[in-house]
Scaffold this motif. Sequence first.
Motif, PDB file in Angstrom:
ATOM      1  N   SER A 130       0.829  -1.207   0.000  1.00  0.00           N
ATOM      2  CA  SER A 130       0.000   0.000   0.000  1.00  0.00           C
ATOM      3  C   SER A 130       0.862   1.256   0.000  1.00  0.00           C
ATOM      4  O   SER A 130       0.579   2.221  -0.717  1.00  0.00           O
ATOM      5  CB  SER A 130      -0.917   0.002   1.220  1.00  0.00           C
ATOM      6  N   LEU A 131       1.915   1.250   0.787  1.00  0.00           N
ATOM      7  CA  LEU A 131       2.819   2.399   0.854  1.00  0.00           C
ATOM      8  C   LEU A 131       3.553   2.609  -0.470  1.00  0.00           C
ATOM      9  O   LEU A 131       3.720   3.749  -0.929  1.00  0.00           O
ATOM     10  CB  LEU A 131       3.824   2.205   1.992  1.00  0.00           C
ATOM     11  N   ALA A 132       3.976   1.521  -1.080  1.00  0.00           N
ATOM     12  CA  ALA A 132       4.673   1.623  -2.369  1.00  0.00           C
ATOM     13  C   ALA A 132       3.748   2.227  -3.428  1.00  0.00           C
ATOM     14  O   ALA A 132       4.166   3.079  -4.227  1.00  0.00           O
ATOM     15  CB  ALA A 132       5.157   0.244  -2.804  1.00  0.00           C
ATOM     16  N   ALA A 133       2.501   1.793  -3.423  1.00  0.00           N
ATOM     17  CA  ALA A 133       1.527   2.324  -4.381  1.00  0.00           C
ATOM     18  C   ALA A 133       1.244   3.799  -4.104  1.00  0.00           C
ATOM     19  O   ALA A 133       1.162   4.612  -5.036  1.00  0.00           O
ATOM     20  CB  ALA A 133       0.242   1.513  -4.311  1.00  0.00           C
ATOM     21  N   ALA A 134       1.109   4.167  -2.824  1.00  0.00           N
ATOM     22  CA  ALA A 134       0.812   5.550  -2.460  1.00  0.00           C
ATOM     23  C   ALA A 134       1.945   6.495  -2.857  1.00  0.00           C
ATOM     24  O   ALA A 134       1.705   7.586  -3.376  1.00  0.00           O
ATOM     25  CB  ALA A 134       0.553   5.646  -0.955  1.00  0.00           C
ATOM     26  N   VAL A 135       3.177   6.066  -2.614  1.00  0.00           N
ATOM     27  CA  VAL A 135       4.336   6.896  -2.942  1.00  0.00           C
ATOM     28  C   VAL A 135       4.451   7.122  -4.447  1.00  0.00           C
ATOM     29  O   VAL A 135       4.785   8.225  -4.913  1.00  0.00           O
ATOM     30  CB  VAL A 135       5.629   6.257  -2.391  1.00  0.00           C
ATOM     31  N   SER A 136       4.166   6.085  -5.216  1.00  0.00           N
ATOM     32  CA  SER A 136       4.328   6.176  -6.670  1.00  0.00           C
ATOM     33  C   SER A 136       3.104   6.766  -7.381  1.00  0.00           C
ATOM     34  O   SER A 136       3.184   7.104  -8.570  1.00  0.00           O
ATOM     35  CB  SER A 136       4.622   4.787  -7.247  1.00  0.00           C
ATOM     36  N   TYR A 137       1.986   6.912  -6.656  1.00  0.00           N
ATOM     37  CA  TYR A 137       0.740   7.381  -7.278  1.00  0.00           C
ATOM     38  C   TYR A 137       0.880   8.711  -8.020  1.00  0.00           C
ATOM     39  O   TYR A 137       0.489   8.813  -9.195  1.00  0.00           O
ATOM     40  CB  TYR A 137      -0.355   7.449  -6.205  1.00  0.00           C
ATOM     41  N   PRO A 138       1.432   9.776  -7.410  1.00  0.00           N
ATOM     42  CA  PRO A 138       1.553  11.045  -8.143  1.00  0.00           C
ATOM     43  C   PRO A 138       2.435  10.930  -9.386  1.00  0.00           C
ATOM     44  O   PRO A 138       2.119  11.500 -10.434  1.00  0.00           O
ATOM     45  CB  PRO A 138       2.175  11.992  -7.110  1.00  0.00           C
ATOM     46  N   ALA A 139       3.542  10.195  -9.267  1.00  0.00           N
ATOM     47  CA  ALA A 139       4.456  10.056 -10.399  1.00  0.00           C
ATOM     48  C   ALA A 139       3.797   9.295 -11.544  1.00  0.00           C
ATOM     49  O   ALA A 139       3.933   9.670 -12.717  1.00  0.00           O
ATOM     50  CB  ALA A 139       5.733   9.331  -9.960  1.00  0.00           C
ATOM     51  N   VAL A 140       3.070   8.223 -11.203  1.00  0.00           N
ATOM     52  CA  VAL A 140       2.370   7.443 -12.229  1.00  0.00           C
ATOM     53  C   VAL A 140       1.296   8.292 -12.905  1.00  0.00           C
ATOM     54  O   VAL A 140       1.139   8.266 -14.133  1.00  0.00           O
ATOM     55  CB  VAL A 140       1.744   6.179 -11.607  1.00  0.00           C
ATOM     56  N   THR A 141       0.570   9.078 -12.099  1.00  0.00           N
ATOM     57  CA  THR A 141      -0.478   9.939 -12.652  1.00  0.00           C
ATOM     58  C   THR A 141       0.109  10.966 -13.611  1.00  0.00           C
ATOM     59  O   THR A 141      -0.418  11.174 -14.710  1.00  0.00           O
ATOM     60  CB  THR A 141      -1.224  10.666 -11.518  1.00  0.00           C
ATOM     61  N   PHE A 142       1.208  11.592 -13.200  1.00  0.00           N
ATOM     62  CA  PHE A 142       1.847  12.580 -14.075  1.00  0.00           C
ATOM     63  C   PHE A 142       2.334  11.925 -15.364  1.00  0.00           C
ATOM     64  O   PHE A 142       2.131  12.462 -16.458  1.00  0.00           O
ATOM     65  CB  PHE A 142       3.020  13.247 -13.361  1.00  0.00           C
ATOM     66  N   PHE A 143       2.976  10.771 -15.230  1.00  0.00           N
ATOM     67  CA  PHE A 143       3.516  10.083 -16.406  1.00  0.00           C
ATOM     68  C   PHE A 143       2.412   9.756 -17.412  1.00  0.00           C
ATOM     69  O   PHE A 143       2.553  10.017 -18.612  1.00  0.00           O
ATOM     70  CB  PHE A 143       4.218   8.800 -15.972  1.00  0.00           C
ATOM     71  N   VAL A 144       1.319   9.196 -16.921  1.00  0.00           N
ATOM     72  CA  VAL A 144       0.230   8.770 -17.813  1.00  0.00           C
ATOM     73  C   VAL A 144      -0.460   9.970 -18.454  1.00  0.00           C
ATOM     74  O   VAL A 144      -0.681   9.999 -19.671  1.00  0.00           O
ATOM     75  CB  VAL A 144      -0.800   7.915 -17.043  1.00  0.00           C
ATOM     76  N   THR A 145      -0.803  10.981 -17.641  1.00  0.00           N
ATOM     77  CA  THR A 145      -1.549  12.117 -18.193  1.00  0.00           C
ATOM     78  C   THR A 145      -0.684  13.018 -19.075  1.00  0.00           C
ATOM     79  O   THR A 145      -1.181  13.573 -20.057  1.00  0.00           O
ATOM     80  CB  THR A 145      -2.170  12.960 -17.059  1.00  0.00           C
ATOM     81  N   TYR A 146       0.594  13.156 -18.728  1.00  0.00           N
ATOM     82  CA  TYR A 146       1.451  14.046 -19.521  1.00  0.00           C
ATOM     83  C   TYR A 146       1.975  13.369 -20.778  1.00  0.00           C
ATOM     84  O   TYR A 146       1.819  13.883 -21.886  1.00  0.00           O
ATOM     85  CB  TYR A 146       2.624  14.538 -18.672  1.00  0.00           C
ATOM     86  N   PHE A 147       2.583  12.193 -20.629  1.00  0.00           N
ATOM     87  CA  PHE A 147       3.205  11.556 -21.779  1.00  0.00           C
ATOM     88  C   PHE A 147       2.213  10.794 -22.654  1.00  0.00           C
ATOM     89  O   PHE A 147       2.504  10.506 -23.819  1.00  0.00           O
ATOM     90  CB  PHE A 147       4.315  10.608 -21.314  1.00  0.00           C
TER      91      PHE A 147
END
Length: 235
Positions: free
Chosen positions: A166-183
């Motif tokens: 859960s912590l790993a997913a929470a930490v990476s959530y903003p980065a994954v969101t930025f990557f998907v929406t931007y790129f």
Amino acid sequence: MIKHIYLFLHQYYLELILLSIVSYLIGSINFSIIVTKLKKVDDIRTVGSGNAGFTNVLRSIGVGPAIITFAGDFLKGVFAVYLSKLIIQINPLAENNMFILQYSAYLSGLACLLGHLYPCFFRFKGGKGILTSWAVTLLIDYRIFFIMISIFLIVVIIFKIISLGSLAAAVSYPAVTFFVTYFWDCSKDCNITYVMMCTGISFIVGTIVLYKHIPNIKRLLNGTEKKISMKKKGE
């Protein structure tokens, strides 16, 4: 950018307030508390880790109640986001407007998560919001959801600790969101304001999840965090 978002959302403020209230109330329905009461447990928050969520129900009560808790907490997130899209479309300006539909979904998801964490029906003491945040993510953007669930499962499979996943997913959530929406989305002429809004909300959600997991982080650091067990307590 902030002014642009304000001017855009101001056209829908009544619908946004309504869907926020409704989503918070939906989030406040805590299935772990309800299900375990049916199993003659007075309050799951006084058992095991004290958390009103899936993991504590699994460890302390058993697989059956845990499955019901999982389904309930997940589905309420789905329902809140789906309902938000219906509510926002009360305003005729929202018809076929992808941005306001997504904005309303993110706001609804955040309100539902806050309801789960601080439920008005159960003295404002709820769970940690993992399942509900998953459901919200799935309804808002399935691409982000599948990346996040993959991160969670990989960590849990390797370490057998749900909180660590859960912590790993929470930490990476903003980065994954930025990557998907931007790129991904911006390659299709998506508004950069939309990218920053999505990333900002995901950062807030991730931060909230981390905050609710502070006791788990402490146990992980001192090596006392429990691993997955499919047995009932005492077996």
